[in-house]
Scaffold this motif. Structure first.
Motif, PDB file in Angstrom:
ATOM      1  N   GLY A  30     -48.890  41.651   3.277  1.00 30.32           N
ATOM      2  CA  GLY A  30     -49.716  42.021   3.669  1.00 30.32           C
ATOM      3  C   GLY A  30     -50.481  40.761   3.858  1.00 30.32           C
ATOM      4  N   ARG A 220     -53.980  46.119  -3.253  1.00 32.60           N
ATOM      5  CA  ARG A 220     -53.475  47.176  -2.683  1.00 32.60           C
ATOM      6  C   ARG A 220     -53.142  46.035  -0.873  1.00 32.60           C
ATOM      7  NH1 ARG A 220     -51.858  51.655  -4.719  1.00 32.60           N
ATOM      8  NH2 ARG A 220     -52.572  51.508  -6.952  1.00 32.60           N
ATOM      9  N   VAL A 221     -51.996  46.347  -0.109  1.00 31.30           N
ATOM     10  CA  VAL A 221     -52.396  45.985   1.306  1.00 31.30           C
ATOM     11  C   VAL A 221     -51.452  46.985   1.856  1.00 31.30           C
ATOM     12  CG1 VAL A 221     -51.436  43.028   0.574  1.00 31.30           C
ATOM     13  CG2 VAL A 221     -49.924  44.657   0.489  1.00 31.30           C
ATOM     14  N   SER A 222     -51.930  47.197   3.209  1.00 36.39           N
ATOM     15  CA  SER A 222     -50.886  47.628   4.092  1.00 36.39           C
ATOM     16  C   SER A 222     -50.143  47.756   4.928  1.00 36.39           C
ATOM     17  CB  SER A 222     -52.086  48.645   4.752  1.00 36.39           C
ATOM     18  OG  SER A 222     -52.538  49.569   3.756  1.00 36.39           O
ATOM     19  N   GLY A 223     -49.302  47.909   5.315  1.00 30.39           N
ATOM     20  CA  GLY A 223     -47.594  47.423   6.170  1.00 30.39           C
ATOM     21  C   GLY A 223     -48.394  48.046   7.385  1.00 30.39           C
ATOM     22  N   THR A 228     -48.306  51.304   1.375  1.00 27.48           N
ATOM     23  CA  THR A 228     -49.152  50.508   0.591  1.00 27.48           C
ATOM     24  C   THR A 228     -48.428  50.181   0.282  1.00 27.48           C
ATOM     25  OG1 THR A 228     -51.286  52.338   1.768  1.00 27.48           O
ATOM     26  CG2 THR A 228     -51.359  50.290  -0.184  1.00 27.48           C
TER      27      THR A 228
END
Length: 249
Positions: A30, A220-223, A228
């Motif tokens: 992230g 929670r990270v989005s790339g 996610t």
């Protein structure tokens, strides 16, 4: 209380020496290139494997130190293990595609070619700047307290539960926090093993970390690949922050 079940010793060579590029690190943890460029001090990549993070981040003005027990081996052997890991990854992606990058616009063959490029960058950079690649293994690292502005640890602590039981996971996480500046953070992923099974004692592990004045969250990270992910983020509580992490390692 965190306790270990009996576990089989896993040879070091059974841990894959992966070759991830900078963009994949950003997606997994992230991060963005801008965030890395703005850091006030160095980054620790542990384990570094045969990744291109240190080489590619230098162009951003970001200093990265990679730590991995594999660096005690000759460079040719590290490269050979990285090539073997590429073969293993190709097989794993074919068997369990849901655990790996989407085959849409970024097909597995294209994804693995990014590993090939990263492996070549690693080979050149580690030969040119060997001081940036430190032979070391968790749960004990040869760095001073608060040396890094950001610490990244991918595909180790929860990916190999047969090697890192709960007690060793706890010791490793505490050590990663120790070498990270008070105003920095540790990011760890994935939170599952190689079969996609989530760590069943993560809540107990976080409770034990809290007892040692380490705050934790599962973020929670989005790339950039559209996925996610869950990343464990750790921070020391109550430690006086430094204006700038020491560059002396």
């Amino acid at each position: 209380m965190i306790t270990d079940a009996a576990q089989e010793s896993v040879p070091e060579q059974d841990v894959l020496v992966t070759s991830r590029p900078l963009d994949e690190y950003c997606a997994l943890f992230g991060l963005t290139r801008a965030r890395l460029a703005a850091l006030p001090g160095p980054v620790l990549d542990c384990p570094g494997g045969a990744a291109a993070l240190a080489a590619e981040a230098r162009a951003l003005g970001c200093r990265v130190i990679a730590a991995d027990p594999a660096y005690a081996l000759p460079l040719s052997e590290v490269a050979a293990r990285a090539l073997a890991a590429r073969t293993s990854m190709a097989a794993a992606m074919a068997a369990r595609p849901e655990l790996y990058p989407s085959p849409g616009p970024r097909r597995p063959d294209r994804y693995l070619r990014s590993w090939d490029r990263a492996r070549r960058l690693f080979a050149v950079d580690s030969a040119t700047h060997p001081q940036r690649y430190v032979a070391a293994a968790l749960p004990r690292l040869p760095f001073s307290d608060g040396a890094f502005a950001l610490t990244l640890s991918g595909y180790l602590l929860f990916a190999y539960p047969e090697l890192f039981g709960s007690e060793r996971q706890l010791a490793a996480l505490i050590e990663l926090v120790r070498v990270t500046a008070a105003d920095g953070e540790v990011r760890v992923q994935p939170l599952h093993d190689g079969h996609g099974r989530r760590c069943g004692h993560l809540d107990r592990l976080r409770y034990a970390l809290g007892g040692r004045r380490i705050a934790s969250e599962v973020r929670r990270v989005s790339g950039g690949d559209g996925r996610t992910r869950r990343v464990l983020v750790l921070r020391a509580v109550g430690r006086h922050p430094r204006r700038r992490p020491s560059s002396r390692l």
